[in-house]
Write a protein that holds these residues in place. Sequence first.
Motif, PDB file in Angstrom:
ATOM      1  N   HIS A   1      49.656 -87.143 -59.368  1.00  0.00           N
ATOM      2  CA  HIS A   1      50.707 -86.651 -58.455  1.00  0.00           C
ATOM      3  C   HIS A   1      52.026 -86.457 -59.184  1.00  0.00           C
ATOM      4  O   HIS A   1      53.086 -86.883 -58.706  1.00  0.00           O
ATOM      5  CB  HIS A   1      50.870 -87.599 -57.248  1.00  0.00           C
ATOM      6  CG  HIS A   1      49.602 -87.840 -56.515  1.00  0.00           C
ATOM      7  ND1 HIS A   1      48.999 -86.893 -55.724  1.00  0.00           N
ATOM      8  CD2 HIS A   1      48.799 -88.936 -56.471  1.00  0.00           C
ATOM      9  CE1 HIS A   1      47.888 -87.369 -55.209  1.00  0.00           C
ATOM     10  NE2 HIS A   1      47.740 -88.612 -55.660  1.00  0.00           N
ATOM     11  N   GLN A   2      51.952 -85.822 -60.353  1.00  0.00           N
ATOM     12  CA  GLN A   2      53.127 -85.580 -61.188  1.00  0.00           C
ATOM     13  C   GLN A   2      53.194 -84.118 -61.577  1.00  0.00           C
ATOM     14  O   GLN A   2      52.181 -83.413 -61.549  1.00  0.00           O
ATOM     15  CB  GLN A   2      53.065 -86.418 -62.477  1.00  0.00           C
ATOM     16  CG  GLN A   2      52.980 -87.906 -62.265  1.00  0.00           C
ATOM     17  CD  GLN A   2      54.249 -88.467 -61.679  1.00  0.00           C
ATOM     18  OE1 GLN A   2      55.344 -88.052 -62.007  1.00  0.00           O
ATOM     19  NE2 GLN A   2      54.095 -89.446 -60.787  1.00  0.00           N
ATOM     20  N   THR A   3      54.363 -83.662 -61.961  1.00  0.00           N
ATOM     21  CA  THR A   3      54.541 -82.317 -62.520  1.00  0.00           C
ATOM     22  C   THR A   3      55.476 -82.409 -63.721  1.00  0.00           C
ATOM     23  O   THR A   3      56.306 -83.313 -63.803  1.00  0.00           O
ATOM     24  CB  THR A   3      55.162 -81.336 -61.492  1.00  0.00           C
ATOM     25  OG1 THR A   3      56.421 -81.856 -61.063  1.00  0.00           O
ATOM     26  CG2 THR A   3      54.241 -81.130 -60.304  1.00  0.00           C
TER      27      THR A   3
ATOM     28  N   ALA B   1      47.972 -83.498 -61.781  1.00  0.00           N
ATOM     29  CA  ALA B   1      47.702 -83.415 -60.344  1.00  0.00           C
ATOM     30  C   ALA B   1      47.074 -84.712 -59.847  1.00  0.00           C
ATOM     31  O   ALA B   1      47.432 -85.210 -58.763  1.00  0.00           O
ATOM     32  CB  ALA B   1      46.790 -82.225 -60.054  1.00  0.00           C
TER      33      ALA B   1
END
Length: 114
Positions: A111-113, A108
């Motif tokens: 800013h990645q998943t 998070a």
Amino acid sequence: MLKGDSPLLRGEAPADDRVLYVDGLLRVTSAERSGVPSVALVGEIDRTNSPALARVLREAAGFGGRLVIDAARLSFVDVSGVRVLLGLVREGAATVSEVPAQLRRLLAMLHQTL
């Protein structure tokens, strides 16, 4: 050896699992679950073992099918480990299951998943 009370952390793997990699921080085992190639990661991923992990996971992904990476027993992952996992996911070579809370927080922040 890895610290902990679990037999997996003491160096024992389930009988049907094959040890692919082990160092002082990380153990990687493989098995086929319901016909799907999978690996379990136990311990910590950091810059000291992420290159070896990348190599091991790429080899495991090359055995056919989409590799499932079980991350449930990871206690620590640094940015180098995130890069390894994200790379495989983005290439379509793997999916990551059971993402632990600390890894979700790091993702998070980046800013990645997975």
